[in-house]
Write a protein that holds these residues in place. Structure first.
Motif, PDB file in Angstrom:
ATOM      1  N   ASN A 172      14.261   4.017   0.358  1.00  0.00           N
ATOM      2  CA  ASN A 172      14.361   2.789   1.149  1.00  0.00           C
ATOM      3  C   ASN A 172      13.299   2.725   2.238  1.00  0.00           C
ATOM      4  O   ASN A 172      12.871   1.633   2.618  1.00  0.00           O
ATOM      5  CB  ASN A 172      15.759   2.676   1.762  1.00  0.00           C
ATOM      6  CG  ASN A 172      16.745   1.997   0.834  1.00  0.00           C
ATOM      7  OD1 ASN A 172      16.823   0.780   0.778  1.00  0.00           O
ATOM      8  ND2 ASN A 172      17.486   2.794   0.082  1.00  0.00           N
ATOM      9  N   ARG A 173      12.875   3.892   2.743  1.00  0.00           N
ATOM     10  CA  ARG A 173      11.820   3.858   3.750  1.00  0.00           C
ATOM     11  C   ARG A 173      10.505   3.353   3.155  1.00  0.00           C
ATOM     12  O   ARG A 173       9.697   2.744   3.846  1.00  0.00           O
ATOM     13  CB  ARG A 173      11.589   5.268   4.339  1.00  0.00           C
ATOM     14  CG  ARG A 173      12.744   5.865   5.088  1.00  0.00           C
ATOM     15  CD  ARG A 173      13.095   5.191   6.392  1.00  0.00           C
ATOM     16  NE  ARG A 173      13.773   3.938   6.253  1.00  0.00           N
ATOM     17  CZ  ARG A 173      15.036   3.792   5.822  1.00  0.00           C
ATOM     18  NH1 ARG A 173      15.747   4.830   5.481  1.00  0.00           N
ATOM     19  NH2 ARG A 173      15.582   2.603   5.747  1.00  0.00           N
ATOM     20  N   VAL A 174      10.279   3.638   1.870  1.00  0.00           N
ATOM     21  CA  VAL A 174       9.073   3.120   1.218  1.00  0.00           C
ATOM     22  C   VAL A 174       9.091   1.589   1.240  1.00  0.00           C
ATOM     23  O   VAL A 174       8.106   0.943   1.621  1.00  0.00           O
ATOM     24  CB  VAL A 174       8.983   3.638  -0.232  1.00  0.00           C
ATOM     25  CG1 VAL A 174       7.787   3.010  -0.952  1.00  0.00           C
ATOM     26  CG2 VAL A 174       8.872   5.156  -0.247  1.00  0.00           C
ATOM     27  N   GLY A 175      10.214   1.013   0.839  1.00  0.00           N
ATOM     28  CA  GLY A 175      10.320  -0.440   0.879  1.00  0.00           C
ATOM     29  C   GLY A 175      10.270  -0.989   2.288  1.00  0.00           C
ATOM     30  O   GLY A 175       9.635  -2.023   2.541  1.00  0.00           O
ATOM     31  N   ASP A 176      10.917  -0.285   3.222  1.00  0.00           N
ATOM     32  CA  ASP A 176      10.964  -0.768   4.608  1.00  0.00           C
ATOM     33  C   ASP A 176       9.591  -0.756   5.259  1.00  0.00           C
ATOM     34  O   ASP A 176       9.323  -1.549   6.166  1.00  0.00           O
ATOM     35  CB  ASP A 176      11.934   0.087   5.421  1.00  0.00           C
ATOM     36  CG  ASP A 176      13.370  -0.076   4.936  1.00  0.00           C
ATOM     37  OD1 ASP A 176      13.606  -0.967   4.103  1.00  0.00           O
ATOM     38  OD2 ASP A 176      14.233   0.694   5.383  1.00  0.00           O
ATOM     39  N   PHE A 177       8.711   0.149   4.810  1.00  0.00           N
ATOM     40  CA  PHE A 177       7.349   0.157   5.336  1.00  0.00           C
ATOM     41  C   PHE A 177       6.639  -1.145   4.969  1.00  0.00           C
ATOM     42  O   PHE A 177       5.952  -1.754   5.802  1.00  0.00           O
ATOM     43  CB  PHE A 177       6.582   1.361   4.778  1.00  0.00           C
ATOM     44  CG  PHE A 177       5.166   1.457   5.260  1.00  0.00           C
ATOM     45  CD1 PHE A 177       4.887   1.703   6.590  1.00  0.00           C
ATOM     46  CD2 PHE A 177       4.107   1.285   4.379  1.00  0.00           C
ATOM     47  CE1 PHE A 177       3.567   1.789   7.044  1.00  0.00           C
ATOM     48  CE2 PHE A 177       2.794   1.367   4.818  1.00  0.00           C
ATOM     49  CZ  PHE A 177       2.525   1.619   6.152  1.00  0.00           C
ATOM     50  N   GLY A 178       6.826  -1.588   3.729  1.00  0.00           N
ATOM     51  CA  GLY A 178       6.255  -2.881   3.334  1.00  0.00           C
ATOM     52  C   GLY A 178       6.865  -4.024   4.121  1.00  0.00           C
ATOM     53  O   GLY A 178       6.162  -4.951   4.538  1.00  0.00           O
ATOM     54  N   PHE A 179       8.179  -3.966   4.341  1.00  0.00           N
ATOM     55  CA  PHE A 179       8.865  -4.997   5.124  1.00  0.00           C
ATOM     56  C   PHE A 179       8.287  -5.058   6.537  1.00  0.00           C
ATOM     57  O   PHE A 179       8.019  -6.144   7.069  1.00  0.00           O
ATOM     58  CB  PHE A 179      10.360  -4.679   5.150  1.00  0.00           C
ATOM     59  CG  PHE A 179      11.218  -5.768   5.740  1.00  0.00           C
ATOM     60  CD1 PHE A 179      10.761  -7.062   5.884  1.00  0.00           C
ATOM     61  CD2 PHE A 179      12.518  -5.491   6.143  1.00  0.00           C
ATOM     62  CE1 PHE A 179      11.559  -8.070   6.419  1.00  0.00           C
ATOM     63  CE2 PHE A 179      13.330  -6.478   6.686  1.00  0.00           C
ATOM     64  CZ  PHE A 179      12.844  -7.769   6.822  1.00  0.00           C
ATOM     65  N   ALA A 180       8.070  -3.898   7.152  1.00  0.00           N
ATOM     66  CA  ALA A 180       7.518  -3.860   8.509  1.00  0.00           C
ATOM     67  C   ALA A 180       6.109  -4.458   8.542  1.00  0.00           C
ATOM     68  O   ALA A 180       5.767  -5.231   9.448  1.00  0.00           O
ATOM     69  CB  ALA A 180       7.507  -2.421   9.023  1.00  0.00           C
ATOM     70  N   LEU A 181       5.294  -4.119   7.552  1.00  0.00           N
ATOM     71  CA  LEU A 181       3.949  -4.698   7.493  1.00  0.00           C
ATOM     72  C   LEU A 181       4.016  -6.208   7.336  1.00  0.00           C
ATOM     73  O   LEU A 181       3.208  -6.949   7.932  1.00  0.00           O
ATOM     74  CB  LEU A 181       3.167  -4.087   6.326  1.00  0.00           C
ATOM     75  CG  LEU A 181       2.775  -2.612   6.453  1.00  0.00           C
ATOM     76  CD1 LEU A 181       2.045  -2.148   5.197  1.00  0.00           C
ATOM     77  CD2 LEU A 181       1.902  -2.373   7.683  1.00  0.00           C
ATOM     78  N   GLY A 182       4.963  -6.688   6.554  1.00  0.00           N
ATOM     79  CA  GLY A 182       5.136  -8.129   6.403  1.00  0.00           C
ATOM     80  C   GLY A 182       5.506  -8.792   7.711  1.00  0.00           C
ATOM     81  O   GLY A 182       5.013  -9.891   8.026  1.00  0.00           O
ATOM     82  N   ILE A 183       6.378  -8.143   8.480  1.00  0.00           N
ATOM     83  CA  ILE A 183       6.757  -8.683   9.789  1.00  0.00           C
ATOM     84  C   ILE A 183       5.536  -8.751  10.709  1.00  0.00           C
ATOM     85  O   ILE A 183       5.318  -9.754  11.409  1.00  0.00           O
ATOM     86  CB  ILE A 183       7.867  -7.825  10.417  1.00  0.00           C
ATOM     87  CG1 ILE A 183       9.156  -7.945   9.604  1.00  0.00           C
ATOM     88  CG2 ILE A 183       8.121  -8.236  11.862  1.00  0.00           C
ATOM     89  CD1 ILE A 183      10.265  -7.017  10.060  1.00  0.00           C
ATOM     90  N   PHE A 184       4.728  -7.700  10.688  1.00  0.00           N
ATOM     91  CA  PHE A 184       3.512  -7.690  11.523  1.00  0.00           C
ATOM     92  C   PHE A 184       2.587  -8.850  11.144  1.00  0.00           C
ATOM     93  O   PHE A 184       2.036  -9.532  12.023  1.00  0.00           O
ATOM     94  CB  PHE A 184       2.759  -6.368  11.358  1.00  0.00           C
ATOM     95  CG  PHE A 184       3.557  -5.151  11.749  1.00  0.00           C
ATOM     96  CD1 PHE A 184       4.609  -5.249  12.652  1.00  0.00           C
ATOM     97  CD2 PHE A 184       3.249  -3.910  11.214  1.00  0.00           C
ATOM     98  CE1 PHE A 184       5.346  -4.129  13.011  1.00  0.00           C
ATOM     99  CE2 PHE A 184       3.978  -2.790  11.566  1.00  0.00           C
ATOM    100  CZ  PHE A 184       5.030  -2.898  12.465  1.00  0.00           C
ATOM    101  N   LEU A 185       2.430  -9.064   9.837  1.00  0.00           N
ATOM    102  CA  LEU A 185       1.533 -10.121   9.380  1.00  0.00           C
ATOM    103  C   LEU A 185       2.080 -11.500   9.738  1.00  0.00           C
ATOM    104  O   LEU A 185       1.322 -12.393  10.137  1.00  0.00           O
ATOM    105  CB  LEU A 185       1.322 -10.005   7.869  1.00  0.00           C
ATOM    106  CG  LEU A 185       0.378 -11.030   7.238  1.00  0.00           C
ATOM    107  CD1 LEU A 185      -0.986 -11.028   7.932  1.00  0.00           C
ATOM    108  CD2 LEU A 185       0.222 -10.759   5.746  1.00  0.00           C
TER     109      LEU A 185
END
Length: 673
Positions: A172-185
């Protein structure tokens, strides 16, 4: 009212977690279950007021959370139709799981901790679905991940439970890293993370490019893609699905709570909530469709040969989540949420029904050791049959309206997009496979006669016989009889939740189909889900050919007939097929070898790199040249000095003479210069 709904589970967690050892297990059960029952009732009131009434929703602000430069985040509870639907799903299932757990965990010595974790999980999920901004959603998102880690690894004495909990957390941390990058963008593009402000800015960003990885890519497409990576992890989609079956190491009520209606549906909810972003990112929607289609097919194929009763249902969950993403990928967000809503009832019913079977079989989970249970536990048999009918899409059950609607929407969209047609084909095939393995579970468990453990093909990776949550000193309900008594029906605390869920599994689709995706769509959603002006999928799906509409029902019947033949009319056919196609059987039984592939590509290299930096860099270089090296040289000097301290006067006199000679030589040599 919304404050009570969100924070009462937190109160239950604090009471059971902090004071459980003093107030006792019974009081902890009563407090947490009572509070969740109140939340469930209040959630239905909110649902009728907001979704079915004339209340257009609200978002009361609790207070300012953080202000950092241009970023201002308020802690607010967003209540609209989408939130109301999720409140009903989360709190209804959670309250029933709490009640069920009173009977299922009745002899476990750690019940206060278990009920505290259940309430914590519910609170985190409620924070997620009531979020008014992406940061608040991420808080709930991570809270759900933490609580799932605690629940999956509840029996921390078991290495397998610890490994499963860690695996779920890491994947889940792998997916959450993408989620965090999406939030930043999203913040970079819109200068805000509050939903209303972000959604208002999105139309103006259409066609805008951004430099990423050396390429000019569509900004909204990249943002939607990164956000969906988070959904892939949380909702166990293809590539990030491997944690879901291992999570069956947790107690069966945990499986029902996490894998039926709450945690795994967070990704589906997130895509629906962010529909204004995805609507302007058609390439991202195509990716969502493909991932959902592949997941639906993949999980269904693996479910064909699983022998653990909980793992069969777990792969069914994975497959059904693929259906939900296919719906959202073709623009039918409301159908995806509709299937989320109906799926919660029949999948929780199946998981809790499986727990009742396991309870009757004294911890046994291997279906090959079951059979003929319909006479011993008739009520559980009836409830699981209802859940199976709904899951397979039997006409007029809950799954019939939502799942068949998704397939019809995929066909309608497939007339314009190839990816949607792939979704249609995949979901139709998966419908037949779902019917087969669902009825396989029923026939192996409840029909025939009690049979000994049989393995069709012996190999090193075949599944061993299992016990209820892998019986150990803290098994699911503390029994130590290990099958010495005849199967028996479960207590009322376990059967009442089954009956309630069965009502939803039968009637939720028929009652709510007009609201979710029918003629009352606009009045029901009130703009909570955004669809673009060119998105007419809900209208187009009613104009598809008749054969496309009947296809899922035909596949459902075909799957049932094949399963009936293989497991009832001609027993032994499955073993014969496995012997005839051993490689295919092993391929499916070992879940397409994803665990082995990931172990080779990621786990082993990660451990090798870790050992290199631990032994080679940290141990040999940093410690060797640093503190350990300095300490060793000091010790060497001390040992040399010790050898000089002999205790003989003539040795000291000789050393003094050498010193005098050295000093004289120094001054003489200096004078000569």
């Amino acid at each position: 009212m919304i404050y009570a709904i969100v924070f009462l589970p937190l109160v239950g967690f604090l009471i059971a977690g902090a004071f459980g050892p003093w107030i006792g297990a019974r009081a902890s059960e009563f407090v947490t279950t009572s509070l969740l029952m109140i939340c469930a009732v209040l959630s239905w009131i909110v649902f009728f007021n907001v979704a079915l009434g004339h209340d257009h929703g609200y978002a009361p602000i609790i207070g300012n959370w953080m202000t950092v430069g241009a970023l201002k985040i308020n802690w607010a509870l967003r209540v609209d139709t989408l939130t109301a639907v999720m409140l009903v799903v989360v709190n209804t299932v959670s309250s029933l799981v709490h009640l069920y757990s009173i009977g299922y965990m009745h002899e476990d010595p750690d019940r206060p901790r278990f009920f505290a974790y259940l309430s914590l999980f519910t609170f985190a999920m409620l924070m997620l679905v009531t979020a008014d901004n992406l940061v608040q959603m991420f808080f709930g998102w991570e809270g759900v991940g933490l609580a799932s880690y605690l629940l999956i690894g509840f029996w921390y004495q078991k290495p397998s439970a610890n490994a499963a909990a860690i695996k779920a957390f890491v994947v889940n941390r792998v997916g959450d890293f993408g989620f965090a990058l999406g939030i930043f963008l999203v913040f970079q593009l819109t200068k805000s993370l509050t939903f209303d402000e972000v959604f208002a800015a999105v139309p103006g960003l259409e066609g805008e490019k951004i430099l990423a990885f050396g390429l000019n890519v569509d900004a909204l497409t990249l943002a939607a893609f990164l956000l969906f990576i988070g959904a892939m992890g949380k909702s166990a989609q293809f590539f990030l699905h491997t944690w879901l079956p291992d999570a069956m190491e947790g107690p069966t009520p945990v499986s029902a709570l996490i894998h039926a209606a709450t945690m795994v549906t967070a990704g589906v909810f997130m895509v629906a909530r962010l529909s204004p972003i995805f609507e302007y990112a058609p390439a991202a929607l195509a990716f969502v469709t493909i991932i959902g289609a592949v997941t639906a097919f993949f999980a269904a194929t693996v479910g064909l040969v699983q022998n653990d009763i909980k793992r069969v249902i777990a792969y069914s969950t994975c497959s059904q989540l693929g259906y939900m993403f296919v719906a959202e990928g073709v623009g039918a967000y409301s159908l995806g949420i509709f299937h989320l809503f109906t799926h919660a009832f029949f999948k929780a019913l199946l998981f809790l029904g499986a727990g009742s079977v396991i309870h009757a079989m004294h911890h046994e989970q291997d279906m090959r050791n079951m059979g003929g249970l319909r006479k011993d536990i008739p009520f559980t048999f009836a409830m699981m049959t209802i859940g199976t009918l709904a899951l397979t899409g039997f006409p007029y059950t809950a799954g019939y309206f939502s799942k068949d609607g998704i397939i019809e929407a995929a066909f309608a969209a497939g007339e314009h997009h190839t990816t949607a047609m792939i979704g249609f084909i995949s979901t139709v095939v998966a419908a037949g496979l779902t019917s087969y393995y669902s009825w396989r579970l029923v026939f192996m468990t409840f029909f025939g006669h009690r049979h000994a453990h049989e393995v069709a093909v012996n190999h090193s990776h075949d599944e061993p016989a299992t016990k209820d949550d892998h019986a150990h000193s803290h098994d699911d309900h503390g029994h130590d009889d290990h099958g010495h008594h005849a199967p028996h029906e479960s207590p009322l605390t376990m059967l009442i939740p089954l009956a309630v869920l069965a009502v939803g599994a039968l009637g939720a689709g028929y009652v709510f189909e007009p609201d979710f995706a029918g003629h009352a769509y606009a009045e029901f959603w009130k703009g909570a889900i955004f669809t673009g002006e060119h998105n007419e999928i809900l209208h187009e799906m009613h104009a598809i050919p008749a054969w496309a509409g009947y296809a899922p029902t035909a596949m459902m019947v075909l799957g049932f007939l094949v399963s009936l033949y293989v497991y009832v009319l001609k027993p032994g056919t499955a073993q014969a097929l496995a012997r005839a196609f051993p490689r295919l059987y092993r391929f499916l039984l070992n879940k397409w070898y994803f665990d082995e592939l990931y172990d080779f590509l990621f786990v082993r290299p990660a451990f090798a790199i870790g050992r290199l930096f631990w032994k080679g860099v940290d141990g040999a270089i940093i410690d060797g040249l640093g503190p350990d090296g300095v300490a060793a040289r000091v010790a060497d000097g001390a040992r040399f000095a010790v050898r000089l301290e002999t205790g003989y006067v003539y040795h000291y006199a000789f050393a003094m003479l050498i010193g005098v000679a050295a000093v004289a030589t120094y001054f003489i040599a200096g004078g000569l210069r």
